[in-house]
Motif scaffolding. Structure first.
Motif, short mmCIF file in Angstrom:
data_model
loop_
_atom_site.label_atom_id
_atom_site.label_comp_id
_atom_site.label_asym_id
_atom_site.label_seq_id
_atom_site.Cartn_x
_atom_site.Cartn_y
_atom_site.Cartn_z
N UNK A 1 -27.44 -97.42 53.41
CA UNK A 1 -25.95 -96.90 54.72
C UNK A 1 -25.90 -95.48 53.75
N UNK A 2 -26.40 -94.53 52.50
CA UNK A 2 -26.47 -93.68 52.27
C UNK A 2 -27.32 -92.69 53.21
N UNK A 3 -28.76 -93.23 53.46
CA UNK A 3 -29.41 -92.39 54.58
C UNK A 3 -28.82 -92.64 55.91
N UNK A 4 -28.43 -93.65 55.90
CA UNK A 4 -27.62 -93.37 57.80
C UNK A 4 -26.80 -92.31 57.42
N UNK A 5 -25.81 -92.47 56.46
CA UNK A 5 -24.92 -91.13 56.92
C UNK A 5 -25.45 -89.74 56.69
N UNK A 6 -26.57 -89.52 55.68
CA UNK A 6 -27.00 -88.43 55.66
C UNK A 6 -27.64 -88.27 57.17
N UNK A 7 -28.28 -88.78 57.78
CA UNK A 7 -28.36 -88.56 58.83
C UNK A 7 -27.65 -88.26 60.10
N UNK A 8 -26.05 -88.87 60.00
CA UNK A 8 -25.44 -88.82 60.74
C UNK A 8 -24.55 -86.96 59.97
N UNK A 9 -24.71 -87.70 59.11
CA UNK A 9 -23.81 -85.77 59.05
C UNK A 9 -24.62 -84.45 59.33
N UNK A 10 -25.80 -84.62 59.15
CA UNK A 10 -27.37 -83.27 59.41
C UNK A 10 -26.79 -84.02 60.99
N UNK A 11 -26.49 -84.56 61.59
CA UNK A 11 -26.88 -84.68 63.76
C UNK A 11 -25.48 -83.98 63.79
N UNK A 12 -24.49 -84.16 63.09
CA UNK A 12 -23.23 -83.66 63.25
C UNK A 12 -22.95 -81.76 63.00
N UNK A 13 -24.03 -81.48 61.76
CA UNK A 13 -24.15 -79.92 62.17
C UNK A 13 -24.99 -80.03 62.52
#
Length: 190
Positions: free
Chosen positions: A4-16
């Motif tokens: 879950x942490x990995x997915x959240x990080x990926x989503x955050x990076x994509x939104x940036x």
């Protein structure tokens, strides 16, 4: 949970990345609509301010930047000139192999027709067959994993130069660094 942490990080990076892209596109669209009133611009203070401001955001070893100008003023619109130089400087520092210290030289030359400012780096370079493609909107020669970017920076540089009635060109070869030339017509006399 690690996944879950990995997915959240990926989503955050994509939104940036998406926010950076939208910001770059808005900058491009604004520039397209603007008329650029030109004036005499002192080049050295503009470059010094730009380097001071941008060096805080550069990752990796501190870049070695040499400025060697043959003229002090250029006939241009200051904000868009600053933007074009900022984009080229960022690229010069960014596209360098991780283990190398970025070395950037900023120089200039005058011909009867124009004033040219050039930025040379010791980066990864690119295939000279791509030297026109790189100025196209969204054109990227590298993935985000290798080097971050929006694919808008060099398109902005090209648009700035077109609006000045000038031109931009690049010389490079893989592994040998790149040089970008910004050529501005002389101030009309009279």
């Amino acid at each position: 949970e690690p996944q879950s942490h990995y997915y959240l990080q990926s989503i955050h990076a994509a939104s940036l990345r998406m926010a950076a892209l939208i910001e770059a596109l808005l900058r491009y669209a604004r520039l397209e609509r603007e008329t650029l009133p030109k004036q005499r611009v002192s080049l050295r203070p503009l470059l010094d301010g730009l380097i001071d401001e941008q060096s805080a955001s550069w990752a990796g070893p501190l870049a070695r930047i040499t400025i060697d100008l043959t003229f002090s003023d250029i006939f241009a619109e200051p904000h868009s000139l600053r933007q074009a130089l900022a984009n080229l400087l960022d690229n010069a520092v960014k596209f360098v192999p991780k283990e190398h210290v970025p070395e950037v030289t900023i120089g200039s030359r005058t011909t009867p027709a124009e004033q040219t400012v050039w930025i040379r780096d010791n980066g990864i370079g690119f295939d000279p067959r791509n030297s026109d493609r790189i100025f196209t909107l969204f054109e990227r020669l590298h993935t985000d994993d290798e080097y971050e970017g929006t694919g808008v920076g060099l398109a902005i540089v090209k648009l700035v130069m077109e609006k000045h009635g000038g031109r931009v060109r690049a010389e490079s070869s893989p592994g040998k660094g790149s040089t970008f030339y910004l050529s501005f017509p002389h101030e009309p006399s009279g």
